[in-house]
Design a protein around this motif. Structure first.
Motif, mmCIF file in Angstrom:
data_model
loop_
_atom_site.group_PDB
_atom_site.id
_atom_site.type_symbol
_atom_site.label_atom_id
_atom_site.label_comp_id
_atom_site.label_asym_id
_atom_site.label_seq_id
_atom_site.Cartn_x
_atom_site.Cartn_y
_atom_site.Cartn_z
ATOM 1 N N GLN A 16 64.692 75.822 -5.405
ATOM 2 C CA GLN A 16 63.993 76.709 -4.472
ATOM 3 C C GLN A 16 64.975 77.559 -3.677
ATOM 4 O O GLN A 16 64.780 78.777 -3.522
ATOM 5 C CB GLN A 16 63.101 75.894 -3.531
ATOM 6 N N SER B 158 54.747 74.777 -0.697
ATOM 7 C CA SER B 158 55.604 75.767 -1.347
ATOM 8 C C SER B 158 54.996 76.319 -2.629
ATOM 9 O O SER B 158 55.622 77.156 -3.286
ATOM 10 C CB SER B 158 56.972 75.144 -1.664
ATOM 11 N N LEU C 100 59.503 82.988 -0.861
ATOM 12 C CA LEU C 100 58.865 81.682 -1.036
ATOM 13 C C LEU C 100 59.131 80.834 0.198
ATOM 14 O O LEU C 100 60.026 81.117 0.997
ATOM 15 C CB LEU C 100 59.374 80.984 -2.302
ATOM 16 N N THR C 101 58.335 79.806 0.357
ATOM 17 C CA THR C 101 58.539 78.814 1.409
ATOM 18 C C THR C 101 59.220 77.600 0.795
ATOM 19 O O THR C 101 58.776 77.084 -0.229
ATOM 20 C CB THR C 101 57.201 78.388 2.027
ATOM 21 N N GLN C 102 60.307 77.166 1.404
ATOM 22 C CA GLN C 102 61.007 75.985 0.894
ATOM 23 C C GLN C 102 60.270 74.721 1.325
ATOM 24 O O GLN C 102 59.860 74.590 2.482
ATOM 25 C CB GLN C 102 62.437 75.935 1.430
ATOM 26 N N ALA C 103 60.136 73.807 0.412
ATOM 27 C CA ALA C 103 59.504 72.526 0.749
ATOM 28 C C ALA C 103 60.349 71.762 1.760
ATOM 29 O O ALA C 103 59.825 71.155 2.700
ATOM 30 C CB ALA C 103 59.299 71.697 -0.514
ATOM 31 N N LEU D 190 60.680 69.901 -7.179
ATOM 32 C CA LEU D 190 61.868 70.656 -6.813
ATOM 33 C C LEU D 190 63.036 70.049 -7.581
ATOM 34 O O LEU D 190 63.159 68.825 -7.684
ATOM 35 C CB LEU D 190 62.082 70.583 -5.307
ATOM 36 N N GLN E 97 56.888 71.020 3.130
ATOM 37 C CA GLN E 97 56.040 72.152 3.482
ATOM 38 C C GLN E 97 55.387 72.708 2.220
ATOM 39 O O GLN E 97 55.973 72.661 1.137
ATOM 40 C CB GLN E 97 56.876 73.245 4.157
ATOM 41 N N GLN F 126 54.601 74.615 -5.261
ATOM 42 C CA GLN F 126 55.195 73.902 -6.391
ATOM 43 C C GLN F 126 54.993 72.402 -6.217
ATOM 44 O O GLN F 126 54.895 71.909 -5.084
ATOM 45 C CB GLN F 126 56.689 74.227 -6.509
#
Length: 748
Positions: A78, A146, A88-91, A151, A144, A148
Motif C-alpha cells: 500500500q 482501505s 488510497l487510504t493505508q490500512a 496487505l 482503516q 483491500q
C-alpha cells in the motif's frame, strides 16, 4: 512487485535518487543519528541529569537501533502505491507495520537487539512507534478501511535486504536473516497484540524516572535525525556532514558582551544588572517592572552562564519574539541567529526588506534553523513544546541540549504553560535558566521555591532596582465613560498621547469609529488584521508614540495586544477593568520612560467598567475590582501594583505538569496542547488567495478570527498551506479597521 522500494516521493520513481529509496533513506538517518550522538550525546545526558556511566551506551544503542529500523514498514504494497501517486487510504501507517514485522519475525528481532540490553530495545521500540507523532494504541492498531482485504509486506525484496545489510554493517552486526514475503489480513486485528507486546517491553523501564528521560531523548533524537535526513538532502547537501558542521557552533562571553555594549552605548551597567550578571545559581528569578533594563541584564547573565553553550531567549508571543530578535540578535548575530515562531517566515522576509522568500528550512523545518544558531530567539512554545511533542520542539532538541535559557514575561503564562515550565526545570536539571517577570503570584513563586528545594539547589531571586520599582508613576481612578471621554478630549487638546484599551475587538473598533467621527487623531490596533496589515498598524502606533517625535496628539485605541507588544509610553491611559496581571501590563504602557531623579508627576489611569466580562471570567474581573480598591486614589509605583496583587492572588498549590507526552505517556505520541485553549483560529480570505504563492504569503494574509460563528462549517472549508480559507464575502475587511465576520456568516 515494484522494482525499487521508495521511502520518499520521487519525480522519477523508476529511477529515483538514492536518498529517496528505502535503503538510502535509512542509511542517511542512521548516519545523522550517529553524528547527533557524537556531537550532542554528552550534552543530552548532562542536561537531563543522566549518569553517563549508566545511560550513555543505552542512549546510543537505542537511537541507532531505532534509526536502522524506523521506516522498514514502508516495504509494503500500500505505501509503495501511495508514494507513487495513487490515491488510497493505508490500512496501517508504516511505523505500525515496522512493529508488526518485528513482532512476527523473531529472527529479525534477535539479530538487531540480542546484543543490547532489554531497556535499550524497549526505548528503541517506543521511538519507532512514535517518531511521526501519530501513534495511539487505541487508534493506530485498528486497520482503516482501505478497500483491500490483504496487505503485502515486501520482506523478500532486494531493497529490504539491502537496507538491513547496510544497517548491519554500520552497527557491526552479522549478516541479517533472510526474510520471506508476508501477507497480512486486513479483516482482523493482526496489529492488536502489539499493545501488550510494547507494554510488556516498556513496563519495567517506565517505573524509572531516569529511564523515562532517556526514552524522551531517544525519541527526540530519532525525530531530529529523520527530519534532518529528509530535509537537508533536498538542498544537495550531505545531512550528516551538515549536522556535524552546524552543531559545532556555540557562544563566547565576548559575543554576548558585544550585545550588551551595543545597547548600553557607553553607559555603565546599573547595580541591578551587575547583580543579575554575577548570580552563581543555575536557577535565577528576576522580578522587575518595565524600564529597569532587565533584558540587558539577561544578556549580561548569559555572557557568564551561556559561554560555551547556545542561548535560547524565549518570549510569550510572536510579536515580542520578533522585537527581541530585531533589537538584540540581528545587529550582532545576523549570520548565526535564528527567529523561530509561527509567523517567523513572514517577519524574516520583512526584516530583510526583500521579496525573497525565506529558506525552505525557515518555512517548513524551523527547528533545524536552531542547529546552526548560537542565539535563538523563539516563542516559549519552541522550547516547552518539546514536552508536548510539537514537531519544532523535537526537531530543535539537538540544539536545546546543552543550551542556556532565558524565559521572559513569565507572568503572562497561563497555568498549563507555567506547569510545563516547572516540568522543564525539573527534568532539564542541568540547564542554566533565567526567569524574568514583572509580577508573580505567591503560588507560582512557592512552586519555584519548592521545586528548587526538591532538586537540592538554590533559587536566586533578584528584585528590580529599588529606585525604579518605587518610583511613583501612576494615579488610578474609577470613572464613567462620559468622564473618560471628556478627559481624553482635554488631553488631546493639550497635545498629549492617549492609550485607550478595550477588552474586545468589537468595542475597540466601535470606539475608534466614534473617535474618528469626533475628529480626534485616532489610530486603531488589535489582533484581527491580516498579519501584514497588523505589522503596519503596529508601526503606525510605535511611530506616533516615539519619544523623539513632535507629531502631536494621538489617541491609540487597542485591545490586549498592547500589553506586551507595544513598547510605548502614554501620557493618559483609559482601560476597561481586567484581571490584575492584565491591568499591571497595561499600566506598564503609561509614564513608562519616567526616570528616578527627574521631576515627573504620576500620570492618570482611568478605569471603566465593561458592559460584560468577555473575554474574561466574571471572577477574574471581580479580582481586578478588589485589586483596584486596594490601590486607588494615591500615587503608585510598580512595586505597589505588584504587592497589592500578591496579597490577592491565589495561594492554591501549583505543581509541575504530570501528563506531558514526551516523558509521561508510555506509548501515545500524539501532540497535546501546550497552552489553554483559545477562541480564535487563523483563516485566509478567499479574496486574498491570488496573492498567496508561498507559505510566507499565507502567514502574511492570515487573520485570527473568532471560531464560534463558523465552528460548524469550518470542517468543510478548503485549506491553503494548512490554513482554512473563508469563502468569498464571509469576512468584512478594511486595512484600517480590521476584520469582522459578515452578517451572512453569523456576524459579530
Amino acid at each position: 512487485m515494484v522494482d525499487i522500494l521508495l521511502a520518499k516521493q520521487s519525480r522519477t520513481p523508476n529511477a529515483p535518487e538514492y536518498a529517496e529509496t528505502l535503503p538510502g533513506h535509512l542509511e542517511l538517518v542512521l548516519r545523522v543519528a550517529r553524528t547527533l550522538l557524537a556531537k550532542r550525546g554528552a550534552a543530552v545526558l548532562d542536561m537531563l541529569g543522566l549518569d553517563a556511566k549508566r545511560w550513555q551506551r543505552v542512549l546510543e544503542q537505542a537511537v541507532l537501533s531505532a534509526a536502522a529500523l524506523h521506516d522498514l514498514g514502508k516495504a509494503n504494497s500500500q505505501f509503495q502505491r501511495l508514494v507513487r501517486g495513487h490515491r488510497l487510504t493505508q490500512a496501517y501507517r508504516h511505523e505500525v507495520l515496522t512493529l508488526v514485522i518485528l513482532h512476527q519475525q523473531p529472527a529479525l528481532d534477535a539479530w538487531l537487539f540480542s546484543s543490547i540490553p532489554p531497556i535499550a530495545r524497549a526505548l528503541a521500540l517506543r521511538a519507532v512507534a512514535g517518531h511521526h507523532l501519530r501513534f495511539s494504541p487505541d487508534r493506530s492498531l485498528q486497520p482503516q478501511p482501505s478497500g483491500q482485504l490483504t496487505l503485502h509486506l515486501l520482506l523478500d525484496h532486494p531493497d529490504t535486504q539491502a537496507a538491513l545489510r547496510c544497517a548491519g554493517a554500520m552497527l557491526s552486526l552479522p549478516e541479517p536473516p533472510r526474510l520471506n514475503a508476508t501477507e497480512l489480513s486486513l479483516t482482523d486485528d493482526q496489529a492488536r497484540p502489539l499493545a501488550d507486546w510494547l507494554h510488556k517491553a516498556l513496563a519495567g523501564a517506565w517505573e524509572d524516572q531516569d529511564a523515562r528521560r532517556c526514552a524522551g531523548a531517544v525519541l527526540a533524537l530519532l525525530v531530529a535525525a529523520d527530519i534532518c535526513a529528509s530535509a537537508v538532502i533536498r538542498h544537495g547537501l550531505d545531512p550528516a556532514q551538515w549536522a556535524e558542521e552546524t552543531l559545532t557552533y556555540c557562544l563566547s562571553g565576548e559575543d554576548l558582551a558585544r550585545v550588551v555594549a551595543h545597547r548600553l552605548k557607553g553607559q555603565p551597567l546599573r547595580p541591578f544588572q551587575e547583580q543579575v550578571a554575577s548570580t552563581p545559581s543555575r536557577l535565577t528569578l528576576v522580578t522587575a517592572g518595565c524600564g529597569t533594563g532587565k533584558t540587558i541584564a539577561a544578556y549580561c547573565w548569559a555572557a557568564r552562564q551561556a559561554a560555551g553553550r547556545r542561548l535560547f531567549f524565549c518570549y510569550p508571543t510572536t510579536g515580542t519574539a520578533t522585537e527581541g530578535f530585531t533589537t538584540y540578535a540581528l545587529p550582532d548575530f545576523a549570520e548565526s541567529s535564528a527567529l523561530v515562531h509561527s509567523r517567523a517566515v513572514y517577519d524574516l522576509m520583512e526584516l530583510r526588506e526583500s521579496d525573497e522568500q525565506p529558506t525552505a528550512f525557515e518555512q517548513a523545518w524551523s527547528g533545524l534553523t536552531t542547529w546552526g544558531a548560537r542565539l535563538s530567539v523563539v516563542t516559549v512554545d519552541t522550547v516547552l513544546g518539546l514536552f508536548q511533542h510539537t514537531r519544532t520542539g523535537l526537531t530543535s532538541f539537538p540544539a536545546l541540549a546543552g543550551a542556556a535559557f532565558v524565559f521572559d514575561e513569565v507572568h503572562l503564562y497561563d497555568d498549563r504553560l507555567f506547569r510545563t515550565l516547572l516540568r522543564f526545570l525539573a527534568d532539564c536539571r542541568n540547564a542554566p535558566v533565567l526567569l524574568m517577570t514583572a509580577s508573580l503570584p505567591p503560588n507560582r513563586r512557592t512552586a519555584l521555591e519548592q521545586l528548587a528545594c526538591q532538586l537540592r539547589e538554590p533559587l536566586t531571586v533578584i528584585p528590580g532596582p529599588a529606585e525604579f520599582e518605587t518610583l511613583p508613576r501612576y494615579l488610578v481612578q474609577h470613572v464613567d465613560s462620559q468622564t473618560a471621554i471628556a478627559t481624553v478630549e482635554e488631553a488631546l487638546c493639550a497635545n498629549r498621547r492617549v492609550l485607550w484599551i478595550a477588552n474586545t475587538v468589537e468595542r475597540a473598533m466601535s470606539l475608534a469609529r466614534v473617535a474618528a467621527e469626533r475628529g480626534w487623531p485616532v489610530e486603531l490596533y488589535h489582533s484581527r488584521y491580516r498579519y501584514r496589515d497588523r505589522l503596519e498598524r503596529h508601526r503606525v502606533i510605535m511611530n506616533a508614540f516615539r519619544p523623539d517625535t513632535n507629531r502631536g496628539p494621538v489617541l491609540a485605541v487597542t485591545t490586549q495586544v498592547c500589553e506586551v507588544s507595544l513598547d510605548i509610553s502614554a501620557d493618559l491611559l483609559v482601560t476597561e477593568l481586567a484581571p490584575p496581571p492584565a491591568l499591571i501590563q497595561r499600566l506598564g504602557r503609561l509614564n513608562r520612560w519616567a526616570l528616578p531623579g527627574t521631576d515627573v508627576a504620576p500620570a492618570p489611569a482611568l478605569v471603566l467598567l465593561p458592559p460584560n466580562a468577555a473575554p474574561y471570567r466574571p471572577e477574574e474581573l471581580a479580582e481586578g475590582q478588589r485589586w483596584l480598591e486596594a490601590i486607588i486614589g494615591r500615587p503608585l509605583s510598580q512595586q505597589d501594583l505588584r504587592e497589592a496583587y500578591e496579597q490577592l492572588a491565589s495561594s492554591s498549590p501549583l505543581h509541575p505538569a504530570t501528563d506531558v507526552v514526551w516523558l509521561d505517556r508510555m506509548l501515545d505520541s500524539t501532540p497535546q496542547a501546550l497552552r489553554e485553549p483559545g477562541t480564535t483560529i487563523d483563516v485566509l480570505r478567499e479574496e486574498d488567495l491570488p496573492n498567496v504563492k508561498h507559505r510566507a504569503d499565507a502567514v502574511g494574509y492570515a487573520i485570527p478570527m473568532l471560531l464560534g460563528p463558523v465552528s460548524r462549517e469550518l470542517a468543510r472549508w478548503r485549506r491553503c498551506f494548512g490554513i482554512p480559507v473563508a469563502p468569498t464575502g464571509s469576512i468584512d475587511y478594511d486595512t484600517t479597521w480590521g476584520a469582522q465576520w459578515s452578517r451572512s456568516t453569523g456576524g459579530e
